[in-house]
Design a protein around this motif. Sequence first.
Motif, PDB file in Angstrom:
ATOM      1  N   SER A 227     -15.005 -10.188  19.616  1.00  0.00           N
ATOM      2  CA  SER A 227     -15.975 -10.226  20.706  1.00  0.00           C
ATOM      3  C   SER A 227     -15.399  -9.724  22.022  1.00  0.00           C
ATOM      4  O   SER A 227     -16.140  -9.527  22.991  1.00  0.00           O
ATOM      5  N   GLY A 228     -14.092  -9.541  22.080  1.00  0.00           N
ATOM      6  CA  GLY A 228     -13.473  -9.007  23.287  1.00  0.00           C
ATOM      7  C   GLY A 228     -13.834  -7.551  23.500  1.00  0.00           C
ATOM      8  O   GLY A 228     -14.381  -6.883  22.615  1.00  0.00           O
ATOM      9  N   PRO A 229     -13.523  -7.009  24.680  1.00  0.00           N
ATOM     10  CA  PRO A 229     -13.879  -5.621  25.005  1.00  0.00           C
ATOM     11  C   PRO A 229     -13.111  -4.617  24.158  1.00  0.00           C
ATOM     12  O   PRO A 229     -12.013  -4.898  23.680  1.00  0.00           O
ATOM     13  N   THR A 230     -13.677  -3.442  24.009  1.00  0.00           N
ATOM     14  CA  THR A 230     -13.052  -2.408  23.186  1.00  0.00           C
ATOM     15  C   THR A 230     -11.967  -1.656  23.932  1.00  0.00           C
ATOM     16  O   THR A 230     -11.054  -1.113  23.291  1.00  0.00           O
ATOM     17  N   TYR A 231     -12.070  -1.557  25.228  1.00  0.00           N
ATOM     18  CA  TYR A 231     -11.162  -0.747  26.059  1.00  0.00           C
ATOM     19  C   TYR A 231     -11.144   0.719  25.617  1.00  0.00           C
ATOM     20  O   TYR A 231     -10.309   1.500  26.081  1.00  0.00           O
ATOM     21  N   ASP A 232     -12.017   1.086  24.677  1.00  0.00           N
ATOM     22  CA  ASP A 232     -12.081   2.454  24.137  1.00  0.00           C
ATOM     23  C   ASP A 232     -10.755   2.902  23.531  1.00  0.00           C
ATOM     24  O   ASP A 232     -10.327   4.053  23.686  1.00  0.00           O
ATOM     25  N   ILE A 233     -10.099   1.998  22.786  1.00  0.00           N
ATOM     26  CA  ILE A 233      -8.780   2.333  22.243  1.00  0.00           C
ATOM     27  C   ILE A 233      -8.673   2.076  20.733  1.00  0.00           C
ATOM     28  O   ILE A 233      -7.585   2.144  20.172  1.00  0.00           O
ATOM     29  N   ASN A 234      -9.779   1.765  20.041  1.00  0.00           N
ATOM     30  CA  ASN A 234      -9.701   1.402  18.630  1.00  0.00           C
ATOM     31  C   ASN A 234      -8.766   0.218  18.419  1.00  0.00           C
ATOM     32  O   ASN A 234      -7.955   0.181  17.493  1.00  0.00           O
ATOM     33  N   GLY A 235      -8.875  -0.752  19.313  1.00  0.00           N
ATOM     34  CA  GLY A 235      -8.041  -1.938  19.251  1.00  0.00           C
ATOM     35  C   GLY A 235      -8.756  -3.118  18.632  1.00  0.00           C
ATOM     36  O   GLY A 235      -9.793  -2.963  17.975  1.00  0.00           O
ATOM     37  N   PRO A 236      -8.244  -4.333  18.844  1.00  0.00           N
ATOM     38  CA  PRO A 236      -8.804  -5.508  18.169  1.00  0.00           C
ATOM     39  C   PRO A 236     -10.166  -5.929  18.676  1.00  0.00           C
ATOM     40  O   PRO A 236     -10.901  -6.622  17.965  1.00  0.00           O
ATOM     41  N   GLY A 237     -10.534  -5.563  19.897  1.00  0.00           N
ATOM     42  CA  GLY A 237     -11.842  -5.936  20.418  1.00  0.00           C
ATOM     43  C   GLY A 237     -12.915  -4.951  20.015  1.00  0.00           C
ATOM     44  O   GLY A 237     -12.715  -3.738  20.080  1.00  0.00           O
TER      45      GLY A 237
END
Length: 501
Positions: A227-237
Amino acid sequence: MKKIIGFSSIVILGMLSACDKKLDQTPISDQTTANFYTQPGDFIQAVNATYNSLLTYPDRQLNLSETRSDNLYAVSDGGVRDWEGINSFHRTIAGNPYVTEAWSGNYTGINRANVLLQKLSEKGESIIADGTLRTRLEAEAKFLRAFYYFDLVRWFGRVPVLDQTVTATEALNIGRSAVSDVYSLIISDLQFAAANLPDAYSTAADKGRATKYAAKGILALVYMTRSGPTYDINGPGLGLNEWGQALTLLNEIIASNKYSFLASYPNIFSYTNENNAEVIFDVQYSTGSNPIVGGTFPWLLAPDAWFQAVGKAVQGGLTIRPISNNLLNSYEAADTRKAFSIQPGFTSSNGVTETRSFFKKYVDLTKVPTNRLDWPINFIVLRYTDILLLKAECILHGAPGTPADVDAIVNQVRARAGLAAITNVTLARLMEERRKEFAAEGSRWHDLVRSGNIESIMTSWIAAEDVQKVMQPFQKNYILYPIPQSELDVKPGLYEQNLGY
């Protein structure tokens, strides 16, 4: 037979051993997967071996989460240390041993789980007459596989999904999967574990095994992380709104009455109070066993000179990893957790005064083992206080509950620390409360990422804290670690490197 590999790491089943101090630790000598699984005890040893991959988990959290975060200003004060590149956001850490271990250690555990699941499917029913035991072993293996994949996705984002054993040739054609696909396996495995693991274990020999509440707690954290933000990095959010799903699971743990809030903060971590009412899941260690199943994490953030100053042998922490001034100054004067968790300098055996502070949270100087690799204290992965504070976080994100509910949870934690009650707790204040409560437990980096404030917090922290001017400017790509260079080299082009490295 097929070789079972952990992508670049070969898994030899005959070398597996149990990690739990009370679990069966009989080594599986000179065995292969073809001739090993012949009696029920073999399957139990195999699941114990899957727990064994947890042994390095605490060190990983301290090296990659605590050291990366605003809790430590761990620049080198002599010689090149592996943690300096982690702390200072160096772009050239793809070969860093901490980064490589995070990948290989987790995939070793995943492959052990996959071998066990395969053999349970092929032979379990004919060898294990007890259907309840068969299902429990499957649930334990799936819990652990999900646990290792969750650790991977938080460090690296997209990773190869391997839900069964493969040949070496097959592995060389398996690329990185979308984060959503990694989560699909994690959630499926944890849901199975939550439905099929026992509430608790009746025998002392089974202490340390995952329960259904451990599965529910990790699953709740998975929903919150997604549910956290994506940061546009293909990360955990993934920017999902799954706070309500998480809250349901957290409330089920609370309503179970299996766990409780200890009145004393130090007692949570006492060597004589392990497996206490706060502990939902931990990594179990012991001292004096053969093979060695002790821990190294207690001394990881403490310098060798301190141990020598108090008459103990050097451990391996080498030089100091100082606690940041930002964290030190964030403690209120009455906060009893500070004195328990932090050593405010010392005078060395050579009479040199060290004024910088460091974490001593897991060190009991009366329990220092003969072998520095053999500390007996368990590492708590998930405890009841975390469940309560995660519940408060979900409410602040819009899950059912009131501001009064949030305040009540936070003030329960503050009261134990000797602090006055506060009102109108915000998400930012909650994260600061978590920072002190879980200092040196490896959660800070993950909390910052999940909160959505990591860019602003780390940027301002570096500007204020980096007096030596050695840290790289923070960028969102540094939320993830690089894919280890050793993995890129196995088959060039199979994996693309994470951005920023």
